[in-house]
Write a protein that holds these residues in place. Sequence first.
Motif, PDB file in Angstrom:
ATOM      1  N   PHE A 149      -2.659  59.300  41.904  1.00  0.00           N
ATOM      2  CA  PHE A 149      -1.209  59.250  41.992  1.00  0.00           C
ATOM      3  C   PHE A 149      -0.537  59.272  40.632  1.00  0.00           C
ATOM      4  CE2 PHE A 149      -2.277  56.921  46.063  1.00  0.00           C
ATOM      5  CZ  PHE A 149      -2.206  58.083  46.810  1.00  0.00           C
ATOM      6  N   GLU A 150      -1.140  58.604  39.640  1.00  0.00           N
ATOM      7  CA  GLU A 150      -0.501  58.593  38.334  1.00  0.00           C
ATOM      8  C   GLU A 150      -0.461  59.999  37.757  1.00  0.00           C
ATOM      9  OE1 GLU A 150      -2.337  55.527  35.980  1.00  0.00           O
ATOM     10  OE2 GLU A 150      -1.513  53.970  37.305  1.00  0.00           O
TER      11      GLU A 150
ATOM     12  N   LEU B 143     -15.797  42.131  61.709  1.00  0.00           N
ATOM     13  CA  LEU B 143     -15.650  42.901  60.479  1.00  0.00           C
ATOM     14  C   LEU B 143     -14.206  43.320  60.270  1.00  0.00           C
ATOM     15  CD1 LEU B 143     -18.824  45.143  60.561  1.00  0.00           C
ATOM     16  CD2 LEU B 143     -18.328  43.252  59.037  1.00  0.00           C
ATOM     17  N   LEU B 144     -13.406  43.141  61.301  1.00  0.00           N
ATOM     18  CA  LEU B 144     -12.008  43.564  61.242  1.00  0.00           C
ATOM     19  C   LEU B 144     -11.266  43.035  60.025  1.00  0.00           C
ATOM     20  CD1 LEU B 144     -10.177  44.576  64.142  1.00  0.00           C
ATOM     21  CD2 LEU B 144      -8.953  42.731  63.092  1.00  0.00           C
ATOM     22  N   PRO B 145     -11.372  41.726  59.733  1.00  0.00           N
ATOM     23  CA  PRO B 145     -10.641  41.238  58.561  1.00  0.00           C
ATOM     24  C   PRO B 145     -11.177  41.788  57.249  1.00  0.00           C
ATOM     25  CG  PRO B 145     -11.734  39.421  59.712  1.00  0.00           C
ATOM     26  CD  PRO B 145     -12.050  40.654  60.461  1.00  0.00           C
ATOM     27  N   LEU B 146     -12.356  42.375  57.285  1.00  0.00           N
ATOM     28  CA  LEU B 146     -12.871  42.980  56.061  1.00  0.00           C
ATOM     29  C   LEU B 146     -12.457  44.452  55.969  1.00  0.00           C
ATOM     30  CD1 LEU B 146     -14.674  42.406  53.608  1.00  0.00           C
ATOM     31  CD2 LEU B 146     -16.582  43.312  54.909  1.00  0.00           C
ATOM     32  N   ILE B 147     -12.579  45.168  57.081  1.00  0.00           N
ATOM     33  CA  ILE B 147     -12.335  46.610  57.060  1.00  0.00           C
ATOM     34  C   ILE B 147     -10.856  46.929  56.891  1.00  0.00           C
ATOM     35  CG2 ILE B 147     -12.449  48.706  58.438  1.00  0.00           C
ATOM     36  CD1 ILE B 147     -14.980  47.630  59.710  1.00  0.00           C
ATOM     37  N   CYS B 148     -10.016  46.249  57.684  1.00  0.00           N
ATOM     38  CA  CYS B 148      -8.598  46.610  57.685  1.00  0.00           C
ATOM     39  C   CYS B 148      -7.942  46.514  56.312  1.00  0.00           C
ATOM     40  CB  CYS B 148      -7.839  45.779  58.712  1.00  0.00           C
ATOM     41  SG  CYS B 148      -8.133  46.353  60.379  1.00  0.00           S
ATOM     42  N   PRO B 149      -8.082  45.386  55.621  1.00  0.00           N
ATOM     43  CA  PRO B 149      -7.402  45.332  54.322  1.00  0.00           C
ATOM     44  C   PRO B 149      -7.955  46.342  53.322  1.00  0.00           C
ATOM     45  CG  PRO B 149      -8.587  43.290  54.760  1.00  0.00           C
ATOM     46  CD  PRO B 149      -8.675  44.110  55.977  1.00  0.00           C
ATOM     47  N   VAL B 150      -9.239  46.696  53.440  1.00  0.00           N
ATOM     48  CA  VAL B 150      -9.777  47.704  52.526  1.00  0.00           C
ATOM     49  C   VAL B 150      -9.115  49.050  52.798  1.00  0.00           C
ATOM     50  CG1 VAL B 150     -11.836  48.966  51.862  1.00  0.00           C
ATOM     51  CG2 VAL B 150     -11.982  46.524  52.237  1.00  0.00           C
ATOM     52  N   LEU B 151      -9.024  49.404  54.078  1.00  0.00           N
ATOM     53  CA  LEU B 151      -8.375  50.658  54.449  1.00  0.00           C
ATOM     54  C   LEU B 151      -6.927  50.680  53.963  1.00  0.00           C
ATOM     55  CD1 LEU B 151      -9.419  51.358  58.149  1.00  0.00           C
ATOM     56  CD2 LEU B 151      -9.934  52.747  56.159  1.00  0.00           C
ATOM     57  N   CYS B 152      -6.256  49.531  54.119  1.00  0.00           N
ATOM     58  CA  CYS B 152      -4.831  49.483  53.841  1.00  0.00           C
ATOM     59  C   CYS B 152      -4.536  49.311  52.363  1.00  0.00           C
ATOM     60  CB  CYS B 152      -4.185  48.349  54.623  1.00  0.00           C
ATOM     61  SG  CYS B 152      -4.330  48.563  56.391  1.00  0.00           S
ATOM     62  N   GLY B 153      -5.577  49.105  51.550  1.00  0.00           N
ATOM     63  CA  GLY B 153      -5.356  48.882  50.130  1.00  0.00           C
ATOM     64  C   GLY B 153      -4.668  50.043  49.439  1.00  0.00           C
ATOM     65  N   ILE B 154      -5.042  51.260  49.818  1.00  0.00           N
ATOM     66  CA  ILE B 154      -4.487  52.427  49.127  1.00  0.00           C
ATOM     67  C   ILE B 154      -2.969  52.527  49.307  1.00  0.00           C
ATOM     68  CG2 ILE B 154      -4.579  54.927  48.908  1.00  0.00           C
ATOM     69  CD1 ILE B 154      -7.507  54.770  49.815  1.00  0.00           C
ATOM     70  N   PRO B 155      -2.459  52.531  50.551  1.00  0.00           N
ATOM     71  CA  PRO B 155      -1.001  52.575  50.668  1.00  0.00           C
ATOM     72  C   PRO B 155      -0.327  51.355  50.063  1.00  0.00           C
ATOM     73  CG  PRO B 155      -1.998  52.186  52.801  1.00  0.00           C
ATOM     74  CD  PRO B 155      -3.096  52.583  51.873  1.00  0.00           C
ATOM     75  N   PHE B 156      -1.000  50.203  50.143  1.00  0.00           N
ATOM     76  CA  PHE B 156      -0.324  48.992  49.667  1.00  0.00           C
ATOM     77  C   PHE B 156      -0.152  49.012  48.154  1.00  0.00           C
ATOM     78  CE2 PHE B 156       0.401  44.474  48.912  1.00  0.00           C
ATOM     79  CZ  PHE B 156       1.354  44.236  49.886  1.00  0.00           C
ATOM     80  N   MET B 157      -1.161  49.485  47.443  1.00  0.00           N
ATOM     81  CA  MET B 157      -1.021  49.516  45.981  1.00  0.00           C
ATOM     82  C   MET B 157       0.031  50.535  45.560  1.00  0.00           C
ATOM     83  SD  MET B 157      -2.713  47.057  45.125  1.00  0.00           S
ATOM     84  CE  MET B 157      -2.594  47.048  43.344  1.00  0.00           C
ATOM     85  N   LEU B 158       0.100  51.651  46.284  1.00  0.00           N
ATOM     86  CA  LEU B 158       1.151  52.626  45.963  1.00  0.00           C
ATOM     87  C   LEU B 158       2.520  52.036  46.291  1.00  0.00           C
ATOM     88  CD1 LEU B 158       1.864  55.423  44.987  1.00  0.00           C
ATOM     89  CD2 LEU B 158       1.568  56.277  47.289  1.00  0.00           C
ATOM     90  N   TYR B 159       2.561  51.274  47.357  1.00  0.00           N
ATOM     91  CA  TYR B 159       3.798  50.615  47.767  1.00  0.00           C
ATOM     92  C   TYR B 159       4.267  49.666  46.675  1.00  0.00           C
ATOM     93  CZ  TYR B 159       6.688  47.486  50.703  1.00  0.00           C
ATOM     94  OH  TYR B 159       7.684  46.721  51.222  1.00  0.00           O
ATOM     95  N   LEU B 160       3.311  48.921  46.097  1.00  0.00           N
ATOM     96  CA  LEU B 160       3.685  47.926  45.088  1.00  0.00           C
ATOM     97  C   LEU B 160       4.338  48.562  43.868  1.00  0.00           C
ATOM     98  CD1 LEU B 160       0.862  45.252  45.050  1.00  0.00           C
ATOM     99  CD2 LEU B 160       3.098  45.183  46.117  1.00  0.00           C
ATOM    100  N   THR B 161       3.984  49.832  43.595  1.00  0.00           N
ATOM    101  CA  THR B 161       4.633  50.475  42.451  1.00  0.00           C
ATOM    102  C   THR B 161       6.118  50.718  42.735  1.00  0.00           C
ATOM    103  OG1 THR B 161       4.164  52.710  43.219  1.00  0.00           O
ATOM    104  CG2 THR B 161       2.498  51.668  41.847  1.00  0.00           C
ATOM    105  N   LYS B 162       6.491  50.705  44.001  1.00  0.00           N
ATOM    106  CA  LYS B 162       7.904  50.919  44.346  1.00  0.00           C
ATOM    107  C   LYS B 162       8.640  49.593  44.526  1.00  0.00           C
ATOM    108  CE  LYS B 162       6.858  55.302  45.476  1.00  0.00           C
ATOM    109  NZ  LYS B 162       7.399  56.498  44.879  1.00  0.00           N
TER     110      LYS B 162
END
Lengths: 196, 239
Positions: A190-191, A42-61
Amino acid sequence: MEIVNNKLEAKDLINVGIFTAVYFVLFFVGMMLGYIPIFILLLPLICPVLCGIPFMLYLTKVKKFGMVTLTGVILGILNLLIGSGVFVLISGIIFGLLGDLIMKAGDYKSWKLSLIGTGVFSLWIMGFISRMFFTRTDFFASLTSGYGQEYVDTLMGYTPNWMFPVLFIINFIGGLAGALLGKAVLKKHFEKAGIA
Amino acid sequence: MEPEWKLPFEQRSVIPVDPRTKIILTLTVSTIMVSGGTGGVMNIVRPVLAAIPVLMLALSQKWNAVARFGITYLILFMLELIMLPELTGSMNFLAGAMIGIYTHMLPGFIMGYYLISTTTVSEFVAAMEKVGMPQQVVIPVSVVFRFFPTLQEEYSSIQNAMRMRGITAVRNPLQMLEYRVVPLMISVAKIGEELSAAAITRGLGAKRKRTNICEIGFRCFDVLLLLISGVCWAGFLIG
């Protein structure tokens, strides 16, 4: 105040560092779950979901080419340091670059390309698991001694070779889900707070 | 040329260790402990590699950490020796896996903790520049290292606040995720902006080459440590 400058400046590099740190910590939390035998799939499923929040905020920068690639490279280096092997560094470089190229095609503004880019980027996690398939005998032999035969049998039973491409797809779906979750959180919190 | 005074940049280590040595040691310990087998030469290599992080912490006079990790080791070994033979079936399988994971991963983590807690950012940057690592990698990585303790601090404050409001994992895991990660991200974004401002004030990213006050260099002790890790690698690759 748009400055036309495609070189990465100190501010960009620091942003890379900060968000990579958060990303890594969340990934690490997911990875610890993955150490329960059956959860490793399940690791490849769980990890990217968890990391989605910081990554999307990161993309705004992110507005310049290279930042996402660097994130991939640094995630690879950090994983190398905690002993996950060389594959993670290689996959970090490959999928960091690929994700970066896809997002750049949309100038880091197109939501569709960012979504796909995030999915592709998150495939770097497969480097973590590929050890199980590429150096299969070595990997399981080393596990047998430390974790016991039963653990290895369980894990082997769940990971026939055809699982490898399947895991890629699961990973990609996880990346997309993470991106969607991140986007939703971005909109909700965040917005409003004015930091996205 | 020896300067007459020393600035307190070097950590309180009895014998100073070069950051590059620390990184190589971390790689050695974590990689071999995680993916090395047991038996044969590894019977010697493993205990050595498990002992190194605690010894290094002791050399840096981090007594709290030494005590904490020492006790953890002790408990793990006791469990492995006393509890495992008693258990059978699925309990043995579960406990064996848990203990196996800890004895495999813990030394690497302790080494990582040692690396981060005893290396100042200046030292790290100086060492990486000597290796010829490009700025684009050095700056983010040093920010990452500098950021882990901050993250932990922020997170524990947030956790306290959320516990006060009664938001815990038991009631609603998804809500817990949202209520932990979102405040963390907001404070991280703020800290990040402050950090960039501070770093730019100190001339990071300026066109000129930055000078560095830290004296970095391999000494006898570094050579010894590198030799040890070289031998461990040899044992790992052959055994």
